[in-house]
Design a protein around this motif. Structure first.
Motif, PDB file in Angstrom:
ATOM      1  N   ALA A 165       1.089  13.945   1.176  1.00 37.07           N
ATOM      2  CA  ALA A 165       0.025  14.343   2.092  1.00 37.07           C
ATOM      3  C   ALA A 165      -0.639  13.134   2.746  1.00 37.07           C
ATOM      4  CB  ALA A 165      -1.024  15.169   1.343  1.00 37.07           C
ATOM      5  N   LEU A 166      -0.499  11.969   2.126  1.00 35.43           N
ATOM      6  CA  LEU A 166      -1.115  10.768   2.688  1.00 35.43           C
ATOM      7  C   LEU A 166      -0.247  10.075   3.740  1.00 35.43           C
ATOM      8  CD1 LEU A 166      -2.609   9.113  -0.533  1.00 35.43           C
ATOM      9  CD2 LEU A 166      -3.809  10.436   1.222  1.00 35.43           C
ATOM     10  N   ARG A 167       0.991  10.541   3.888  1.00 36.74           N
ATOM     11  CA  ARG A 167       1.904   9.861   4.817  1.00 36.74           C
ATOM     12  C   ARG A 167       1.375   9.863   6.258  1.00 36.74           C
ATOM     13  NH1 ARG A 167       7.214   8.100   4.649  1.00 36.74           N
ATOM     14  NH2 ARG A 167       8.201   7.942   6.711  1.00 36.74           N
ATOM     15  N   PRO A 168       0.865  10.997   6.814  1.00 36.83           N
ATOM     16  CA  PRO A 168       0.325  10.939   8.181  1.00 36.83           C
ATOM     17  C   PRO A 168      -0.788   9.904   8.326  1.00 36.83           C
ATOM     18  CG  PRO A 168       0.633  13.206   7.498  1.00 36.83           C
ATOM     19  CD  PRO A 168       0.843  12.361   6.281  1.00 36.83           C
ATOM     20  N   SER A 169      -1.638   9.803   7.324  1.00 34.17           N
ATOM     21  CA  SER A 169      -2.717   8.815   7.391  1.00 34.17           C
ATOM     22  C   SER A 169      -2.165   7.394   7.361  1.00 34.17           C
ATOM     23  CB  SER A 169      -3.680   9.015   6.223  1.00 34.17           C
ATOM     24  OG  SER A 169      -4.254  10.308   6.254  1.00 34.17           O
ATOM     25  N   MET A 170      -1.112   7.188   6.571  1.00 41.57           N
ATOM     26  CA  MET A 170      -0.493   5.866   6.526  1.00 41.57           C
ATOM     27  C   MET A 170       0.165   5.510   7.856  1.00 41.57           C
ATOM     28  SD  MET A 170      -1.029   4.304   3.711  1.00 41.57           S
ATOM     29  CE  MET A 170       0.243   3.057   3.871  1.00 41.57           C
ATOM     30  N   VAL A 171       0.777   6.522   8.506  1.00 45.40           N
ATOM     31  CA  VAL A 171       1.394   6.275   9.818  1.00 45.40           C
ATOM     32  C   VAL A 171       0.326   5.870  10.829  1.00 45.40           C
ATOM     33  CG1 VAL A 171       2.623   7.344  11.729  1.00 45.40           C
ATOM     34  CG2 VAL A 171       3.354   7.785   9.375  1.00 45.40           C
ATOM     35  N   VAL A 172      -0.796   6.588  10.809  1.00 45.63           N
ATOM     36  CA  VAL A 172      -1.902   6.251  11.721  1.00 45.63           C
ATOM     37  C   VAL A 172      -2.419   4.855  11.436  1.00 45.63           C
ATOM     38  CG1 VAL A 172      -4.261   6.855  12.394  1.00 45.63           C
ATOM     39  CG2 VAL A 172      -2.547   8.659  12.068  1.00 45.63           C
ATOM     40  N   LEU A 173      -2.531   4.518  10.151  1.00 49.07           N
ATOM     41  CA  LEU A 173      -2.981   3.184   9.777  1.00 49.07           C
ATOM     42  C   LEU A 173      -2.015   2.115  10.278  1.00 49.07           C
ATOM     43  CD1 LEU A 173      -4.905   1.325   8.196  1.00 49.07           C
ATOM     44  CD2 LEU A 173      -3.464   1.737   6.170  1.00 49.07           C
ATOM     45  N   GLY A 174      -0.732   2.373  10.135  1.00 56.37           N
ATOM     46  CA  GLY A 174       0.261   1.409  10.602  1.00 56.37           C
ATOM     47  C   GLY A 174       0.222   1.223  12.111  1.00 56.37           C
ATOM     48  N   VAL A 175       0.128   2.328  12.864  1.00 55.75           N
ATOM     49  CA  VAL A 175       0.058   2.234  14.327  1.00 55.75           C
ATOM     50  C   VAL A 175      -1.201   1.482  14.746  1.00 55.75           C
ATOM     51  CG1 VAL A 175      -0.175   3.570  16.452  1.00 55.75           C
ATOM     52  CG2 VAL A 175       1.436   4.307  14.688  1.00 55.75           C
ATOM     53  N   ILE A 199       0.838  -1.202   0.000  1.00 52.10           N
ATOM     54  CA  ILE A 199       0.000   0.000   0.000  1.00 52.10           C
ATOM     55  C   ILE A 199       0.872   1.252   0.000  1.00 52.10           C
ATOM     56  CG2 ILE A 199      -1.740   1.294   1.296  1.00 52.10           C
ATOM     57  CD1 ILE A 199      -2.780  -1.354   2.367  1.00 52.10           C
ATOM     58  N   GLY A 200       1.968   1.190   0.765  1.00 53.32           N
ATOM     59  CA  GLY A 200       2.866   2.342   0.821  1.00 53.32           C
ATOM     60  C   GLY A 200       3.509   2.664  -0.507  1.00 53.32           C
ATOM     61  N   SER A 201       3.729   1.653  -1.339  1.00 52.53           N
ATOM     62  CA  SER A 201       4.336   1.900  -2.645  1.00 52.53           C
ATOM     63  C   SER A 201       3.414   2.722  -3.545  1.00 52.53           C
ATOM     64  CB  SER A 201       4.674   0.560  -3.318  1.00 52.53           C
ATOM     65  OG  SER A 201       3.491  -0.182  -3.578  1.00 52.53           O
ATOM     66  N   PHE A 202       2.100   2.607  -3.343  1.00 50.86           N
ATOM     67  CA  PHE A 202       1.154   3.385  -4.141  1.00 50.86           C
ATOM     68  C   PHE A 202       0.984   4.803  -3.607  1.00 50.86           C
ATOM     69  CE2 PHE A 202      -0.127  -0.956  -5.184  1.00 50.86           C
ATOM     70  CZ  PHE A 202      -0.223  -0.882  -6.567  1.00 50.86           C
ATOM     71  N   THR A 203       1.131   4.965  -2.308  1.00 50.56           N
ATOM     72  CA  THR A 203       0.904   6.287  -1.696  1.00 50.56           C
ATOM     73  C   THR A 203       2.181   7.102  -1.583  1.00 50.56           C
ATOM     74  OG1 THR A 203       1.192   5.362   0.527  1.00 50.56           O
ATOM     75  CG2 THR A 203      -1.045   5.387  -0.381  1.00 50.56           C
ATOM     76  N   ARG A 204       3.318   6.549  -2.032  1.00 46.32           N
ATOM     77  CA  ARG A 204       4.594   7.249  -1.872  1.00 46.32           C
ATOM     78  C   ARG A 204       4.637   8.520  -2.707  1.00 46.32           C
ATOM     79  NH1 ARG A 204       8.080   3.038  -3.119  1.00 46.32           N
ATOM     80  NH2 ARG A 204       7.234   2.068  -1.215  1.00 46.32           N
TER      81      ARG A 204
END
Length: 471
Positions: free
Chosen positions: A126-136, A117-122
């Motif tokens: 702006a989506l990085r904070p949301s990805m961090v929250v998703l990972g946590v 998923i991270g490879s698509f949002t890289r």
């Protein structure tokens, strides 16, 4: 070269009573080195003689048990009965461990999915904070899934003491490992850095460390003789502690609660009688887990760094003792709790939080193991232990011999209290009649039995003896 550095460091510590902060940092990374006791036993005939003394005590205790049971009961009991009772319902314990390991293994494919998923949002920062929250949130969900079933099962139907303690300790071990892997690999999923192989991930789950690294120093061969020797030590210490429990703890506390009253003198005598078996069990537990067990696994996995603890027994400051007693857990607490929060909370509050988290974890292990909440260790470790850190910070440096003596006095008294109060509560819940006020959180030994003084008890001032002799 490494061994000489370790010896010089310990020589400096003996002279000054404290290790400089720079030297503490120097030994944080993984290198090939033996455990301190391995070096001491191999290099010092004096330490080897002390080791032999403990072995002889075990042998004498073994023969005492065999001969006593043969004369009194006409049968030989080598402690297998009490060991089997301590690890009762082992099949259910294995099922719970298998569940925990399955959840831990499940994290790896989740990391792969998260990286995909991270490879698509890289391309969209702006989506990085949301990805961090998703990972946590994902890590929290896995942790809760891992812990929920064992906690529920042990609360629903209690396992034997040894089995429940093993399941609970393994639960915390895997939870800490998952935090370490997530902290190391989570950012890599978003940055595109390659993840470790599944083989290395499995290796880390069994490796005797809680800190994740892509590579660890490895030995070239497996010395199977050492593996067998350390595993035999573990088995011997388990029997040793069972002997201590059967011969020195149960005679004082197994009938606790059968009578409505108990004299205070009986309690005091029993507590002092538990001091020596308590501290012996404390030392045996340290040697069994942090030396024999971890060295056996390190040898089987060719894990080169065997510094699972340091020379904690010579220190005079409790802050140094807590760092050296268990470097495996201390390093995890330092890297994943203290260092991340210290810049925001300050060192003092961060230290308190580390103590609090560690004390609560120990208390959860004991509560799930015994089947009741009795925060004796929480008071000793989370309250008195925290107080002793600033009290010995400067005085322990100035008077190392005196405060090393005080530290050992605390170990003796503290373990005597632990090996008295927990058995009192354990047998009170077995022997005392059921009550509507019975609770997991309220100690039953406080109300059953009633503690009284002797009916004819009086206090005589010892100074009166001198007055009578003068008259």
């Amino acid at each position: 070269m490494e061994k000489n550095g370790v010896r010089n460091r310990h020589k400096s510590e003996k002279q000054n009573g404290v290790a400089p902060q720079a030297e503490e940092k120097k030994y944080e990374e993984f290198v090939i080195r033996e455990s301190p006791l391995t070096e001491l036993i191999d290099s010092s005939l004096h330490i080897r003689a002390i080791y032999h003394i403990f072995v002889v005590i075990l042998v004498v205790l073994f023969f005492d048990t065999v001969i006593y049971d043969l004369v009194e009961r006409g049968k030989i009991n080598i402690g297998v009965t009490i060991v089997a009772a301590g690890f009762g319902d082992i099949k259910r314990g294995i099922r719970l461990w298998s569940y925990q390991m399955a959840v831990a293994l499940m994290l790896y494919p989740l990391l792969r999915i998260y990286a995909w998923i991270g490879s698509f949002t890289r391309k969209y920062p702006a989506l990085r904070p949301s990805m961090v929250v998703l990972g946590v949130a994902g890590v929290v969900a896995v942790e809760v899934t891992l812990a929920a079933v064992p906690v529920y099962e042990l609360g629903r139907k209690h396992l034997a003491l040894g089995s429940s303690a093993s399941v609970t300790c393994e639960m915390f071990r895997l939870m800490m490992k998952l935090v370490a892997v997530s902290a190391a690999c989570g950012p890599r999923c978003l940055d595109g850095t390659p993840l470790p192989t599944f083989k290395h991930y499995v290796y880390f789950l069994f490796a005797p460390t809680l800190l994740y690294r892509d590579q660890y120093p490895r030995t070239k061969t497996i010395r199977w003789g050492k593996v067998v020797f350390h595993l035999l030590e573990v088995a011997a210490i388990v029997f040793y502690c069972c002997f201590l429990w059967e011969r020195f703890i149960m005679p004082y506390w197994s009938d606790y609660g059968k009578q409505k009253t108990v004299e205070a003198g009986t309690l005091v005598r029993g507590m002092f009688a538990c001091v020596l078996p308590g501290v012996i069990s404390f030392l045996c537990g340290f040697y069994c887990v942090l030396h024999a067990w971890l060295n056996a696994w390190a040898e089987m996995l060719t894990f080169g760094d065997r510094l699972f603890y340091e020379h904690w027994w010579i220190t005079s400051r409790f802050s140094i003792y807590y760092r050296r007693w268990n470097r495996v857990v201390y390093s995890w607490l330092r890297d994943h709790i203290y260092l991340p929060i210290a810049p925001h909370t300050g060192k003092s509050l961060a230290t308190f939080i580390v103590f609090f988290v560690s004390a609560v974890a120990h208390e959860v292990i004991l509560s799930l193991s015994f089947g009741f909440f009795y925060p004796v260790l929480l008071v000793e470790f989370g309250l008195l232990g925290v107080v002793m850190v600033p009290l010995t910070a400067s005085s322990g440096r100035r008077f190392p011999n005196a405060f090393n003596l005080i530290m050992w006095l605390g170990f003796f008294i503290g373990n005597g209290v632990l090996w008295s109060l927990y058995p009192m509560e354990y047998f009170a819940r077995i022997n005392c009649p059921p009550s509507e006020n019975d609770s997991f959180f309220i100690p039953k030994s406080w109300t059953c039995p009633e503690v009284i003084l002797k009916p004819d008890w009086t206090f005589q001032n010892p100074l009166d003896m001198f007055k009578e002799s003068d008259s």
